[in-house]
Write a protein that holds these residues in place. Structure first.
Motif, PDB file in Angstrom:
ATOM      1  N   HIS A 149       1.106  -1.113  -0.005  1.00 35.33           N
ATOM      2  CA  HIS A 149      -0.135   0.471   0.268  1.00 35.33           C
ATOM      3  C   HIS A 149       0.906   1.477   0.263  1.00 35.33           C
ATOM      4  CE1 HIS A 149      -2.886  -2.102   2.545  1.00 35.33           C
ATOM      5  NE2 HIS A 149      -3.225  -3.344   0.645  1.00 35.33           N
ATOM      6  N   ALA A 150       0.535   2.543  -0.633  1.00 37.58           N
ATOM      7  CA  ALA A 150       0.762   3.849  -0.093  1.00 37.58           C
ATOM      8  C   ALA A 150      -0.354   4.482  -0.072  1.00 37.58           C
ATOM      9  CB  ALA A 150       1.723   4.113  -2.292  1.00 37.58           C
ATOM     10  N   SER A 151      -0.081   5.495   0.629  1.00 34.62           N
ATOM     11  CA  SER A 151      -0.263   7.030   0.714  1.00 34.62           C
ATOM     12  C   SER A 151       0.417   8.092   0.703  1.00 34.62           C
ATOM     13  CB  SER A 151      -1.250   6.665   2.313  1.00 34.62           C
ATOM     14  OG  SER A 151      -1.492   7.563   2.758  1.00 34.62           O
ATOM     15  N   SER A 152      -0.387   8.664   1.007  1.00 35.05           N
ATOM     16  CA  SER A 152      -0.114  10.760   0.676  1.00 35.05           C
ATOM     17  C   SER A 152       0.765  10.531   2.091  1.00 35.05           C
ATOM     18  CB  SER A 152      -1.024  11.230  -0.294  1.00 35.05           C
ATOM     19  OG  SER A 152      -1.899  11.533   0.873  1.00 35.05           O
ATOM     20  N   ASP A 153       0.018  10.048   2.497  1.00 36.20           N
ATOM     21  CA  ASP A 153       0.116  10.907   4.740  1.00 36.20           C
ATOM     22  C   ASP A 153       1.258   9.871   5.477  1.00 36.20           C
ATOM     23  OD1 ASP A 153      -1.238   8.412   5.387  1.00 36.20           O
ATOM     24  OD2 ASP A 153      -1.935   8.958   6.229  1.00 36.20           O
ATOM     25  N   GLU A 154       2.162   9.240   4.117  1.00 33.87           N
ATOM     26  CA  GLU A 154       3.533   8.324   4.562  1.00 33.87           C
ATOM     27  C   GLU A 154       4.299   8.469   3.240  1.00 33.87           C
ATOM     28  OE1 GLU A 154       1.584   4.658   4.993  1.00 33.87           O
ATOM     29  OE2 GLU A 154       1.071   4.706   7.235  1.00 33.87           O
ATOM     30  N   GLU A 155       4.659   9.662   2.857  1.00 37.05           N
ATOM     31  CA  GLU A 155       5.214   9.939   1.258  1.00 37.05           C
ATOM     32  C   GLU A 155       7.132   9.092   1.568  1.00 37.05           C
ATOM     33  OE1 GLU A 155       5.357  12.594  -2.174  1.00 37.05           O
ATOM     34  OE2 GLU A 155       4.263  12.519  -0.815  1.00 37.05           O
ATOM     35  N   GLY A 156       7.148   8.377   0.541  1.00 37.03           N
ATOM     36  CA  GLY A 156       8.257   7.546   0.167  1.00 37.03           C
ATOM     37  C   GLY A 156       8.533   6.521   1.066  1.00 37.03           C
ATOM     38  N   ILE A 157       6.749   5.821   1.773  1.00 36.15           N
ATOM     39  CA  ILE A 157       7.283   4.515   2.314  1.00 36.15           C
ATOM     40  C   ILE A 157       6.341   3.697   1.188  1.00 36.15           C
ATOM     41  CG2 ILE A 157       6.311   3.745   4.022  1.00 36.15           C
ATOM     42  CD1 ILE A 157       8.225   5.797   5.851  1.00 36.15           C
ATOM     43  N   LEU A 158       6.317   2.358   1.483  1.00 36.84           N
ATOM     44  CA  LEU A 158       5.161   1.401   1.472  1.00 36.84           C
ATOM     45  C   LEU A 158       5.237   0.866   2.317  1.00 36.84           C
ATOM     46  CD1 LEU A 158       7.204   0.708  -2.849  1.00 36.84           C
ATOM     47  CD2 LEU A 158       5.164   2.405  -2.136  1.00 36.84           C
TER      48      LEU A 158
END
Length: 133
Positions: free
Chosen positions: A67-76
């Protein structure tokens, strides 16, 4: 690459996607991830906060990969079941325990638990990094 943190998530959607009582999320820097074959499909959803979450999965078998989300930028947030060596990792915390299956609550009572999720994961990342040396 070394993971940044690993946790168990008890949200209903994590239970549904894994067909288990919880999902295991293992965070990696986006730069550390490399798809070695094939292509992934994307499903979009929104978290409780309203933030869009992109769910990447195998179009052939349906397994979630990350998953990826804009509130965890640069983290999968790589799904634990997709890792070859998940047995070498010990999740540092349980999140969204207000949705946990009742029978599991007694099993995790002495672990680090959050009813929803922490405001930020900095302290969990630091603790996890310390635990893996």
């Amino acid at each position: 690459a070394q993971p940044l943190v690993a946790n168990c998530c008890h949200r209903p959607d994590c239970q549904q996607q894994t067909s288990r009582a919880f999902g295991i999320s293992v965070w990696f820097s986006e730069d550390a991830f490399k798809l070695t074959s094939g292509a992934l499909s994307i499903w979009k959803t929104r978290g409780e906060s309203g933030t869009e979450k992109l769910c990447f999965f195998c179009p052939d078998c349906g397994s979630r990969i990350y998953h990826a989300s804009s509130d965890e930028e640069g983290i999968l947030s790589v799904k634990g079941g997709s890792l070859d060596e998940i047995h070498t990792l010990s999740p540092i915390a349980h999140i969204w325990t207000r949705s946990a299956q009742p029978w599991i609550l007694q099993l995790i009572a002495e672990d680090v638990c959050y009813e929803t999720e922490p405001q930020n994961f900095d302290h969990l990342v630091a603790q996890f990094q310390e635990s893996i040396g």
